[in-house]
Each structure stands twice: as structure tokens, then as C-alpha cells.
Design a protein around this motif. Structure first.
Motif, PDB file in Angstrom:
ATOM      1  N   ASP A  90       0.761  -1.037  -0.048  1.00  0.00           N
ATOM      2  CA  ASP A  90       0.028  -0.065  -0.001  1.00  0.00           C
ATOM      3  C   ASP A  90       1.039   1.253  -0.031  1.00  0.00           C
ATOM      4  O   ASP A  90       1.550   1.322   0.838  1.00  0.00           O
ATOM      5  CB  ASP A  90      -0.918  -0.128   1.072  1.00  0.00           C
ATOM      6  CG  ASP A  90      -1.933   1.124   1.198  1.00  0.00           C
ATOM      7  OD1 ASP A  90      -2.518   1.408   0.172  1.00  0.00           O
ATOM      8  OD2 ASP A  90      -1.951   1.949   2.211  1.00  0.00           O
ATOM      9  N   LYS A 120       0.274   4.442   0.644  1.00  0.00           N
ATOM     10  CA  LYS A 120       0.165   5.478   1.613  1.00  0.00           C
ATOM     11  C   LYS A 120       0.676   4.945   2.943  1.00  0.00           C
ATOM     12  O   LYS A 120       1.188   5.616   3.713  1.00  0.00           O
ATOM     13  CB  LYS A 120      -1.181   5.802   1.891  1.00  0.00           C
ATOM     14  CG  LYS A 120      -2.025   6.355   0.794  1.00  0.00           C
ATOM     15  CD  LYS A 120      -3.435   6.679   0.996  1.00  0.00           C
ATOM     16  CE  LYS A 120      -4.172   7.465  -0.152  1.00  0.00           C
ATOM     17  NZ  LYS A 120      -5.535   7.529  -0.167  1.00  0.00           N
ATOM     18  N   THR A 121       0.373   3.596   3.388  1.00  0.00           N
ATOM     19  CA  THR A 121       0.888   3.176   4.848  1.00  0.00           C
ATOM     20  C   THR A 121       2.180   2.497   4.571  1.00  0.00           C
ATOM     21  O   THR A 121       2.763   2.084   5.718  1.00  0.00           O
ATOM     22  CB  THR A 121      -0.221   2.315   5.338  1.00  0.00           C
ATOM     23  OG1 THR A 121      -0.292   1.130   4.465  1.00  0.00           O
ATOM     24  CG2 THR A 121      -1.458   2.943   5.571  1.00  0.00           C
ATOM     25  N   GLU A 177      -9.188  -2.861   4.503  1.00  0.00           N
ATOM     26  CA  GLU A 177      -9.229  -1.388   3.847  1.00  0.00           C
ATOM     27  C   GLU A 177      -9.461  -0.504   5.112  1.00  0.00           C
ATOM     28  O   GLU A 177      -8.676   0.613   4.961  1.00  0.00           O
ATOM     29  CB  GLU A 177     -10.302  -1.346   3.096  1.00  0.00           C
ATOM     30  CG  GLU A 177     -10.190  -0.088   1.988  1.00  0.00           C
ATOM     31  CD  GLU A 177     -11.050  -0.038   1.126  1.00  0.00           C
ATOM     32  OE1 GLU A 177     -11.127   0.989   0.413  1.00  0.00           O
ATOM     33  OE2 GLU A 177     -11.965  -1.160   0.706  1.00  0.00           O
ATOM     34  N   LYS A 212      -6.832   2.473   6.066  1.00  0.00           N
ATOM     35  CA  LYS A 212      -7.015   4.139   6.031  1.00  0.00           C
ATOM     36  C   LYS A 212      -6.748   4.712   7.196  1.00  0.00           C
ATOM     37  O   LYS A 212      -6.297   5.941   7.544  1.00  0.00           O
ATOM     38  CB  LYS A 212      -8.549   4.261   5.757  1.00  0.00           C
ATOM     39  CG  LYS A 212      -8.929   4.070   4.334  1.00  0.00           C
ATOM     40  CD  LYS A 212     -10.376   4.220   4.157  1.00  0.00           C
ATOM     41  CE  LYS A 212     -10.675   3.984   2.612  1.00  0.00           C
ATOM     42  NZ  LYS A 212     -12.195   4.335   2.316  1.00  0.00           N
ATOM     43  N   ALA A 244      -2.955   5.169   7.602  1.00  0.00           N
ATOM     44  CA  ALA A 244      -2.688   6.512   6.692  1.00  0.00           C
ATOM     45  C   ALA A 244      -3.208   7.710   7.445  1.00  0.00           C
ATOM     46  O   ALA A 244      -2.268   8.679   7.368  1.00  0.00           O
ATOM     47  CB  ALA A 244      -3.279   6.416   5.215  1.00  0.00           C
ATOM     48  N   TYR A 245      -4.194   7.875   7.918  1.00  0.00           N
ATOM     49  CA  TYR A 245      -4.578   8.928   8.612  1.00  0.00           C
ATOM     50  C   TYR A 245      -3.744   9.326  10.032  1.00  0.00           C
ATOM     51  O   TYR A 245      -3.393  10.174  10.111  1.00  0.00           O
ATOM     52  CB  TYR A 245      -6.019   8.763   9.344  1.00  0.00           C
ATOM     53  CG  TYR A 245      -6.575   9.978   9.936  1.00  0.00           C
ATOM     54  CD1 TYR A 245      -6.857  11.248   9.454  1.00  0.00           C
ATOM     55  CD2 TYR A 245      -6.918   9.708  11.396  1.00  0.00           C
ATOM     56  CE1 TYR A 245      -7.531  12.231  10.056  1.00  0.00           C
ATOM     57  CE2 TYR A 245      -7.393  11.092  11.903  1.00  0.00           C
ATOM     58  CZ  TYR A 245      -7.830  12.232  11.512  1.00  0.00           C
ATOM     59  OH  TYR A 245      -8.322  13.304  12.055  1.00  0.00           O
TER      60      TYR A 245
END
Length: 149
Positions: A95, A97-98, A120, A124, A127-128
Motif C-alpha cells: 500500500d 500510503k501506509t 481496508e 485508512k 494512513a490517517y
């Protein structure tokens, strides 16, 4: 301080014990002064327990039948899983983003994702969290003032 009066004791009168006709005294019983609705009596011991020797053989046979059925069901489940797994496309991706490794199982005919590890929602959330920590680090670096004497 004594006033010279002798204390008067009043006699306590209680209801006289009622003899019940439906209760018979048994050997070793104790007489009590209780109203009939509050008295108790021992229950009878009941019949002796019967042990059937043939039941052990029947139980062993039933257990063996259950184990045989469980083995057959397990074998059928494995065969069904094997055929289902042959029709699933597995991919390992990273992934962006992460930067986490993700296992995706997809249906090759429809392209639909059947399952994914980690989920998923968890990706998220990661990532946040990463974005918040980077912003906090940037904010703390911008507010640092060097002092030289």
C-alpha cells in the motif's frame, strides 16, 4: 440515678404450637414452635439409580459413528475449500500510503476483491495516523527557535 421503681416485666404470650394432622413425627426429629406454613419436612430418598451395562457399548458405538461422520465432513470441507481456492487469484501488494504489505484475494472472472488482509478500514486508519504524526512533526519543527548567546 435510681428512682426506686421496680421494673415491671410483661409476660410474652405467643401463639400455642399447632399440631398438624398431616405431619407425622419421625425418629430423630426435633419439635419446633413454628406456624404450619413455615415448617419443613425431609423429602423421601427416592428410587435407587439403575445402571445399564449395555449402555456403555451403545455409547461407544454412537461415539464411533459420530467420529466417522466428522471425518467424512472434514474431508468434504477440505475438498470444497481446495476447489474454491483454485478459482481465487492471490496478490501481495504494498500500500503506497501506509507502506504495508497487503494480501488480496480476487475472483479472476469478475475482478472483485473477496478478502483482504489487513482490512481496508485499518489501512485508512494507518494512513490517517501517519498523516497526523507528520503534521505534528512539521509543526514542532517550525516553532523551534534557536537561541545563541
Amino acid at each position: 440515678m435510681d428512682f426506686g421503681n421496680a421494673p415491671r416485666l410483661a409476660a410474652v404470650t405467643a401463639a400455642p404450637p399447632v399440631t398438624r394432622s398431616d405431619v407425622t413425627a419421625q425418629a430423630g426429629s426435633v419439635a419446633v414452635d413454628l406456624p404450619p406454613e413455615k415448617t419443613v419436612q425431609s423429602a423421601s430418598a427416592g428410587a435407587a439409580v439403575n445402571v445399564e451395562v449395555r449402555a456403555e457399548a451403545r455409547d461407544a458405538q454412537s461415539r464411533a459413528d459420530g467420529e466417522r461422520r466428522a471425518f467424512a465432513n472434514d474431508r468434504n470441507d477440505r475438498a470444497a475449500t481446495r476447489t474454491a481456492d483454485e478459482t481465487v487469484e492471490r496478490k501481495l501488494i504494498i500500500d503506497p500510503k501506509t507502506r504495508a504489505i497487503v494480501l488480496q484475494k480476487k475472483d479472476p472472472h469478475t475482478g472483485e476483491t473477496i478478502s483482504q488482509l489487513p482490512d481496508e478500514v485499518l489501512l485508512k486508519l494507518r494512513a490517517y495516523s501517519r498523516e497526523l504524526s507528520e503534521r505534528a512533526r512539521e509543526a514542532s519543527e517550525a516553532h523551534q527557535v534557536e537561541r545563541t548567546a
